[in-house]
Design an enzyme around this catalytic site. Structure first.
Site: not given
Ligand code: C5P
Length: 300
Positions: A12, A95, A137
């Site tokens: 994406k 990647p 995501d």
């Molecule tokens: O949800 P995911 O594990 O992909 O997110 C990785 C990190 O990115 C989370 O630990 C958080 O610190 C941050 N994040 C966030 N707000 C979001 C998505 C991700 O703070 N909407």
């Protein structure tokens, strides 16, 4: 029932990204337009007697519990009390650490594959909830195509009027951790009022995607470019090669340029490849298009 299912797992781009606020749960509320593109991994799921086995074409990636694909399969088995096991093969082309969400897309493709493989009679809402448990995501990829994404990433509104655009995606030779990027930004966040207005115009069908892409912004861009100046080099080289706009995707490091036609994108990709040097040496450059939503597995 099929014995194996093979699916494409597209990358994406974030056609703009505004961080709106910090949430009590530590995550952030955002507003973004997610666009699936024609740069994809392939995921194949096959039933086996027991356990979860993951094989990946990239030997550098984990194949155990740390892999989102493993987590997706585990969650599906537990949620629907499935006793059989699954063998998952991931052919990696996207990647990692580039803001292209390849791992999240692989996880969503695993869920779509398992829905078909095991003929699981769950609706869209149930699948979206499971996707959100794997990562912010992931829900977008259950829908795919072009979508407005809000909240932590769990509110996904697909756009009916989809444009067809050409992109040059350039991935500099640095990886950016999403968690690190979120730690670099703190309230008060920029108001992003112009971006919000444009997203609402897009939602109402008053603006097409090509027009929308003429002015994009990403809350992460400044801080990531400060730490990784190579990202700025590559973005500037995309602009110099004729992109109507160029922006970082997600928390980087990938940068994309938007083009009116495939021909323009192809010649720009060539000029970027010829001109990037110095610290940008090793940048991977690719011409992509908007990708359509999946037609398999997803029970919209
Ligand atoms: O949800 P995911 O594990 O992909 O997110 C990785 C990190 O990115 C989370 O630990 C958080 O610190 C941050 N994040 C966030 N707000 C979001 C998505 C991700 O703070 N909407």
């Amino acid at each position: 029932m099929p014995t194996s299912v093979r699916l494409e797992a597209p990358a994406k781009l974030n056609l703009g990204l505004a961080i709106l606020s910090q949430r009590p749960d530590g995550y952030h509320d955002l507003l973004s337009v997610f666009q699936a593109i024609t740069w994809a991994d392939t995921v194949e799921v096959a039933s086996i007697d027991e356990g979860i086995h993951v094989g990946c074409s990239d030997p550098g990636l984990p194949t155990g519990r740390e892999n989102l694909v493993w987590q997706a399969a585990d969650l599906v088995r537990r949620s629907f009390r499935i006793s059989s096991g699954v063998d998952i093969r991931v052919d990696k082309r996207i990647p990692a650490g580039a803001g292209l969400a390849g791992g999240s897309s692989d996880a969503a493709a695993t869920m779509r594959g398992l829905a078909r493989l095991w003929d699981i009679p769950a609706g869209d809402e149930a699948w979206l909830t499971l996707c959100a448990q794997i990562g912010s995501d992931v829900p977008f990829f259950w829908k795919g195509g072009t979508a407005i994404v809000e909240g932590r990433g769990e509110r996904v509104t697909p756009l009916r009027e989809r444009g067809s655009l050409a992109f040059v995606v350039a991935v500099p030779p640095v990886q950016v951790s999403t968690a690190w990027a979120y730690r670099q930004v703190s309230p008060p966040f920029p108001a992003a009022s112009a971006y919000r207005r444009r997203v609402e115009a897009l939602r109402r069908g008053e603006m097409n995607l090509s027009e929308f892409c003429r002015r994009l912004e990403n809350t992460f861009q400044h801080v990531v470019e400060q730490h990784y100046p190579v990202v700025r080099d590559v973005r500037e080289s995309l602009l110099a090669s004729g992109a109507t706009s160029a922006l970082m995707s997600g928390s980087g490091s990938a940068v994309f340029g938007v083009f009116d036609s495939d021909d323009r994108a192809r010649s720009a990709a060539q000029s970027v490849e010829e001109t990037v040097g110095g610290r940008a040496m090793g940048t991977v450059v690719r011409v992509c298009r908007t990708a359509q939503p999946p037609t398999d597995g997803s029970r919209a």
